[in-house]
Design an enzyme around this catalytic site. Structure first.
Site, short mmCIF file in Angstrom:
data_model
loop_
_atom_site.label_atom_id
_atom_site.label_comp_id
_atom_site.label_asym_id
_atom_site.label_seq_id
_atom_site.Cartn_x
_atom_site.Cartn_y
_atom_site.Cartn_z
N CYS A 98 0.84 -1.20 0.00
CA CYS A 98 0.00 0.00 0.00
C CYS A 98 0.87 1.25 0.00
CB CYS A 98 -0.94 0.01 1.21
SG CYS A 98 -2.02 1.46 1.25
N CYS A 101 -0.51 4.11 2.09
CA CYS A 101 -0.35 3.98 3.55
C CYS A 101 1.11 4.18 3.96
CB CYS A 101 -0.76 2.58 4.03
SG CYS A 101 -2.13 1.85 3.19
N ASP A 102 2.04 3.61 3.20
CA ASP A 102 3.42 3.54 3.68
C ASP A 102 4.41 4.43 2.93
OD1 ASP A 102 2.52 1.52 5.37
OD2 ASP A 102 2.95 -0.07 3.93
#
Ligand code: NDP
Length: 321
Positions: A98, A101-102
């Site tokens: 992701c 997200c990261d």
């Protein structure tokens, strides 16, 4: 009869899961015996053929007049050497599924990064990563993308993105110092030549798998296995069974849209269900990776349900971990 108890959740906390698991609600069977709201069971199958619906867990069968399926979707990963989360793997130490997200993490800042995939997600993730990485490689197994033309053109016109066509990652190796990702061995599937690509981040963007196998064909699913909901509602093909979140959304897959469908669910329960139908309401949750985000929503949802339906006799949350 007030039977809904949830742990206090005043502020989101990074260790929310630990906190919840430390509570008596998730640890003792007495929580179930005393009609508390939350119990942890592994859900194995369901029977939606007639009311009350039944959910079979590893240790008991729960009956419910309404069921919410919020089991999510899990990002697919590839099993090449070094991709795993064991001591020899770089999962969460440079490899992720992701980018949104990261991708902003310090280990990726101003470093070369790679994305695997050729769909809209790969385009979106690669474009997003150009904000953080020094350059972004898209590694794709074919010589054409399946992504929409507009997403492709955005990628192909971005000078920070390079495409490695007809290629597959065969190995991830470390940087030699910090046990973080240092690079990839990339094989050209036409020439079979293996080359070295130094990157500090690798993001899988090869699709998601909705957690719907346990439904065993009892709800209508689309060709990719996602629960089909009636447009603009959270209703599924079985009256009394609702779906919210990523299990019924393969396009947006964002916390905010999942929370949005949770609210739609709440509204539709209010207008379309008799209170007596809500004698029991069961909420299924799935996916370790997404639990942190999703647990906040069911607990909030349960609190709201409780305040809305004072006559609810009992609510079970079944977490599949
Ligand atoms: P897709 O299934 O569309 O694409 C997956 C990609 O991964 C494909 O290019 C596929 O290659 C590749 N792939 C699959 N398995 C492997 C494997 N084992 N090894 C290497 N490569 C592999 O998934 P997406 O997540 O991209 O998109 C899912 C849906 O969400 C689509 O409908 C998409 O349009 C939508 N979406 C829309 C967005 C938007 O509009 N903003 C953003 C993101 C997604 P191949 O092409 O060779 O099969």
């Amino acid at each position: 009869m007030s039977l809904l108890h949830t742990p206090p959740l005043r502020t989101p906390h990074p260790n929310l899961i630990d906190k919840i698991f430390q509570t008596k609600y998730l640890h003792s069977n007495s929580a179930v015996a005393s009609n508390s709201a939350v119990c942890v069971r592994t859900n194995s199958k369901v029977d939606f053929s007639s009311r009350p619906f039944r959910v079979f867990t590893d240790s008991r069968t729960v009956e419910a007049d309404s069921v919410i399926v919020a089991t999510g979707a899990v990002a697919k990963r590839l099993p090449f050497t070094g991709s795993g989360d064991g001591p020899d793997g770089f999962w969460n130490r440079g490899i992720s599924a992701c980018a949104v997200c990261d991708g902003a993490a310090p280990i990726f800042r101003n470093k070369p990064l790679a994305v695997i995939g050729g769909g809209d997600s790969a385009m979106e993730e690669a474009t997003f990563l150009t904000e953080y990485g020094s350059e972004v490689y898209i590694i794709h197994r074919r010589d054409t993308f399946r992504a929409s033309k507009i997403m492709q053109s955005k990628v192909l016109s971005n000078s920070k993105i390079m495409v490695i066509w007809n290629s597959a990652v065969v190995e991830a190796y470390g940087d030699g110092e910090n046990k973080k990702l240092g690079g990839l061995k990339v094989k050209n599937v036409v020439t079979e030549e293996v080359s070295d690509l130094k990157v500090s981040g690798l993001f899988f963007a090869i699709g998601h798998e909705p957690a719907t196998k346990f439904l065993d064909g009892q709800l209508e699913l689309d060709s990719d296995g996602y629960v089909v909901t009636k447009p603009g509602t959270t209703k599924t093909s079985v009256e009394g069974v609702f779906a919210a979140g990523d299990v019924q959304d393969k396009k947006y897959r964002q916390a905010i849209t999942a929370a949005g469908t949770g609210l739609m669910l709440l509204a539709s329960l209010g207008s379309e269900c008799e209170e007596t139908m809500l004698k029991q309401l069961m909420l299924l949750e799935f996916g370790k990776r997404t639990m942190l985000l999703k647990l906040k929503r069911p607990l909030k949802l349960l609190k709201e349900l409780h305040s809305k339906f004072r006559k609810v006799l009992r609510i079970d949350v079944i977490l599949v971990v």
